[in-house]
Write an enzyme that holds these catalytic residues in place. Structure first.
Site, PDB file in Angstrom:
ATOM      1  N   CYS A 103      -1.998   9.189   2.466  1.00  0.00           N
ATOM      2  CA  CYS A 103      -1.704   8.559   1.167  1.00  0.00           C
ATOM      3  C   CYS A 103      -2.722   9.029   0.141  1.00  0.00           C
ATOM      4  O   CYS A 103      -2.399   9.173  -1.038  1.00  0.00           O
ATOM      5  CB  CYS A 103      -1.746   7.047   1.299  1.00  0.00           C
ATOM      6  SG  CYS A 103      -3.267   6.429   2.006  1.00  0.00           S
ATOM      7  N   GLU A 138       0.878  -1.174   0.000  1.00  0.00           N
ATOM      8  CA  GLU A 138       0.000   0.000   0.000  1.00  0.00           C
ATOM      9  C   GLU A 138       0.909   1.215   0.000  1.00  0.00           C
ATOM     10  O   GLU A 138       1.503   1.551   1.027  1.00  0.00           O
ATOM     11  CB  GLU A 138      -0.878   0.006   1.250  1.00  0.00           C
ATOM     12  CG  GLU A 138      -1.848  -1.152   1.299  1.00  0.00           C
ATOM     13  CD  GLU A 138      -2.875  -0.964   2.411  1.00  0.00           C
ATOM     14  OE1 GLU A 138      -3.416   0.141   2.553  1.00  0.00           O
ATOM     15  OE2 GLU A 138      -3.102  -1.921   3.138  1.00  0.00           O
TER      16      GLU A 138
HETATM   17  P1  NAD Z   1       8.509   4.701   4.496  1.00  0.00           P
HETATM   18  O1  NAD Z   1       8.463   3.938   3.217  1.00  0.00           O
HETATM   19  O2  NAD Z   1       9.627   5.613   4.732  1.00  0.00           O
HETATM   20  O3  NAD Z   1       8.524   3.662   5.749  1.00  0.00           O
HETATM   21  C1  NAD Z   1       7.506   2.723   5.931  1.00  0.00           C
HETATM   22  C2  NAD Z   1       8.021   1.586   6.806  1.00  0.00           C
HETATM   23  O4  NAD Z   1       9.036   0.888   6.104  1.00  0.00           O
HETATM   24  C3  NAD Z   1       8.635   2.042   8.128  1.00  0.00           C
HETATM   25  O5  NAD Z   1       8.217   1.155   9.136  1.00  0.00           O
HETATM   26  C4  NAD Z   1      10.133   1.914   7.868  1.00  0.00           C
HETATM   27  O6  NAD Z   1      10.893   1.672   9.034  1.00  0.00           O
HETATM   28  C5  NAD Z   1      10.202   0.724   6.936  1.00  0.00           C
HETATM   29  N1  NAD Z   1      11.353   0.677   6.021  1.00  0.00           N
HETATM   30  C6  NAD Z   1      12.052   1.721   5.509  1.00  0.00           C
HETATM   31  N2  NAD Z   1      13.011   1.271   4.650  1.00  0.00           N
HETATM   32  C7  NAD Z   1      12.889  -0.082   4.628  1.00  0.00           C
HETATM   33  C8  NAD Z   1      13.570  -1.124   3.908  1.00  0.00           C
HETATM   34  N3  NAD Z   1      14.552  -0.862   3.055  1.00  0.00           N
HETATM   35  N4  NAD Z   1      13.181  -2.396   4.111  1.00  0.00           N
HETATM   36  C9  NAD Z   1      12.159  -2.698   4.951  1.00  0.00           C
HETATM   37  N5  NAD Z   1      11.482  -1.747   5.658  1.00  0.00           N
HETATM   38  C10 NAD Z   1      11.839  -0.466   5.487  1.00  0.00           C
HETATM   39  O7  NAD Z   1       7.102   5.434   4.611  1.00  0.00           O
HETATM   40  P2  NAD Z   1       6.548   6.394   5.766  1.00  0.00           P
HETATM   41  O8  NAD Z   1       7.244   7.698   5.722  1.00  0.00           O
HETATM   42  O9  NAD Z   1       6.476   5.669   7.049  1.00  0.00           O
HETATM   43  O10 NAD Z   1       5.030   6.591   5.289  1.00  0.00           O
HETATM   44  C11 NAD Z   1       4.637   7.536   4.338  1.00  0.00           C
HETATM   45  C12 NAD Z   1       4.359   6.857   3.009  1.00  0.00           C
HETATM   46  O11 NAD Z   1       3.399   5.819   3.170  1.00  0.00           O
HETATM   47  C13 NAD Z   1       3.739   7.832   2.014  1.00  0.00           C
HETATM   48  O12 NAD Z   1       4.286   7.587   0.738  1.00  0.00           O
HETATM   49  C14 NAD Z   1       2.268   7.456   2.054  1.00  0.00           C
HETATM   50  O13 NAD Z   1       1.547   7.824   0.896  1.00  0.00           O
HETATM   51  C15 NAD Z   1       2.339   5.963   2.223  1.00  0.00           C
HETATM   52  N6  NAD Z   1       1.102   5.419   2.782  1.00  0.00           N
HETATM   53  C16 NAD Z   1       0.301   4.670   1.977  1.00  0.00           C
HETATM   54  C17 NAD Z   1      -0.918   4.183   2.457  1.00  0.00           C
HETATM   55  C18 NAD Z   1      -1.865   3.387   1.593  1.00  0.00           C
HETATM   56  O14 NAD Z   1      -2.833   2.883   2.128  1.00  0.00           O
HETATM   57  N7  NAD Z   1      -1.657   3.287   0.290  1.00  0.00           N
HETATM   58  C19 NAD Z   1      -1.282   4.479   3.779  1.00  0.00           C
HETATM   59  C20 NAD Z   1      -0.427   5.238   4.575  1.00  0.00           C
HETATM   60  C21 NAD Z   1       0.766   5.709   4.070  1.00  0.00           C
END
Ligand code: NAD
Length: 451
Positions: A261, A226
């Protein structure tokens, strides 16, 4: 890991990283506990989620304050998140028994053809910080109901909320080994990818989603991504109430500081009503209350990740250098807040109209026809939601059908229902959460031919 909340900058809690060596131990515990959990009657697992939803409401005040302290979200929006989280469970509470029951689908001569829904096993959920309750529930509620164990990694930006979710699930009767919290940053997420999990469910950015997809693909286990969006909203010229459209577009763009998002990230307005809409919208932006997230009158709180402010400034500079006009806002205030910002004269060669902004900044572009609006709305790598404001339902639906996004909104925006699929297309994701599809995502269907 220390959790300093953006709301007050105070140290809220010292949270211990889950050491990489401990991950395998937690997996083994979860694996063994899952074989018991899946044998518990489905009604009892549903009962646990019912109790969890009730606990969310009972503890609403404390949970929403904690959420605001940890991510800087205005307190009224934190309360809405907790209430929304409780009601989001309803779909699964009311429908899972029916959806997961063994079904006889055909009788072929002497052979009964039956479908059963087995759980996947132990699944991993790597989660985001912007709506930790709402996005978590998309995953762990159907996963637990279907009989899976969950290793849940909350974002490093809201570890305390992660602990509260676990505490309430345990209090509601979910065994501790069946729902386990793993604390840490990207390194912990990466280490989870080395565990032999039976499914990976990720909520976060497109960039990280792609890394996860390539690491998980060779495992041949189910995966849902997502990811982010660049969600467009189109205001047609067939509109009886322009003020209402401006009000809803405003909320879609600036709710949670634009850190959703499915925030409205691009606005297109038919030239016939462009000036009226633009002026009303800008007027409303100037009236937004910015300030202390704990104050119930605040609508725009602190930007959660300070590092993101320079990203917002870069998008604005890029747009201005290519001819955009700054109508209001445009800069940070006191290193904590960012002014709600509106740019016009924007075009699709600007990052602002192509890349996820994830902050309180929006571009408004004039269009001459539905055809041009459709072309522009489809012209990004994302496809999460799209919105059309139009009094003629047929025309509105015709436009929405042409947009390659998983969700279409008519005369509304930035809305999620657990009854409907939540499925980003293109760069916005893979697979589907919520609705019956988001329950079956946590099941391995099995066909029986019984003679
Ligand atoms: P992010 O991708 O920076 O981090 C998300 C998670 O991934 C965190 O728990 C982080 O620790 C982990 N992570 C980071 N790098 C990783 C790697 N290489 N391997 C495994 N895990 C890793 O995102 P964020 O800043 O936490 O959230 C914001 C983003 O999420 C925005 O792009 C937003 O649009 C999206 N989002 C999407 C939805 C949806 O339903 N489509 C909902 C909420 C947020």
């Amino acid at each position: 890991m220390s959790a300093n909340g953006p709301a007050t900058e105070d140290l809220i809690k010292e949270v211990e990283f889950t050491h990489t060596n401990a991950l395998m131990e937690k997996y083994i515990e979860a694996h063994s506990a899952q074989s018991k959990w899946k044998r518990i009657p489905l009604e009892s697992r549903i009962e646990c989620i019912k109790d969890f939803a009730a606990l969310l409401l009972e503890n609403k005040e404390e949970l929403s304050t904690e959420l605001t302290l940890e991510v800087g979200k205005p307190i009224t929006q934190s309360i809405s998140e907790i209430e929304g989280a409780a009601s989001k469970c309803d779909f699964f509470i009311l429908n899972s028994e029916d959806l997961l029951k063994r079904q006889k689908l055909n009788q072929d001569g002497a052979t009964e053809e039956i479908i059963d829904y087995d759980p996947l096993g132990v699944i991993g959920h790597i989660s985001a910080w912007n709506y930790p309750y709402l996005v978590g529930i998309n995953i762990f509620v159907p996963a637990l109901i279907a009989g899976n164990a969950v290793l849940y990694k909350p974002s490093e930006h809201c570890p305390k909320v992660g602990d509260s979710i676990a505490r309430l699930l345990w209090q509601a009767g979910v065994p501790k080994e069946v729902f386990q919290v793993l604390h840490g940053d990207h390194k912990c997420g990466q280490a989870m990818l080395h565990l032999p999990l039976d499914g990976y469910f990720f909520t976060g950015s497109n960039a990280v989603g792609k890394k996860i997809a390539s690491a998980v693909a060779p495992k041949l286990v189910p995966m849902i991504l997502e990811l982010g969006g660049k969600d467009p909203l189109y205001v047609t010229n067939d509109l009886s109430n322009v003020d209402n459209a401006a009000e809803q577009a405003l909320d879609g763009a600036f709710y949670n500081n634009g850190q959703s998002c499915c925030s409205v990230e691009r606005i297109y307005v038919h030239e016939d009503i462009y000036h009226e809409f633009r002026d009303k919208f800008i007027q409303k932006v100037s009236e937004l209350s910015i300030g202390d997230p704990l104050n119930p009158c605040t609508y725009i709180g602190k930007v959660t990740r300070k590092a993101h402010m320079s990203y917002l400034e870069e998008q604005i500079q890029d747009a201005l250098s290519k001819g955009a006009k700054l109508e209001c806002g445009g800069k940070r205030i006191d290193e904590d807040y960012f002014e709600p910002t509106v740019l016009t004269n924007v075009t699709h060669d600007m990052k602002l109209m192509q890349e996820e902004t994830f902050g309180p900044v929006i571009g408004i572009q004039k269009v001459i026809s539905d055809a041009q609006a459709i072309e522009l709305m489809n012209d990004t790598e994302y496809g999460l939601t799209s919105s059309v404001f139009c009094s003629d339902r047929l025309r509105g639906e015709r436009i929405l059908k042409e947009i390659n996004s998983g969700t279409g909104y008519l005369n509304c925006a930035d809305r999620v229902s657990s009854y409907l699929p939540w499925a980003g297309r293109k760069g916005s994701g893979l697979g589907c959460a919520l609705s019956k599809h988001g329950l079956y995502a946590f099941c391995a269907p099995k066909g029986y031919h019984l003679r």
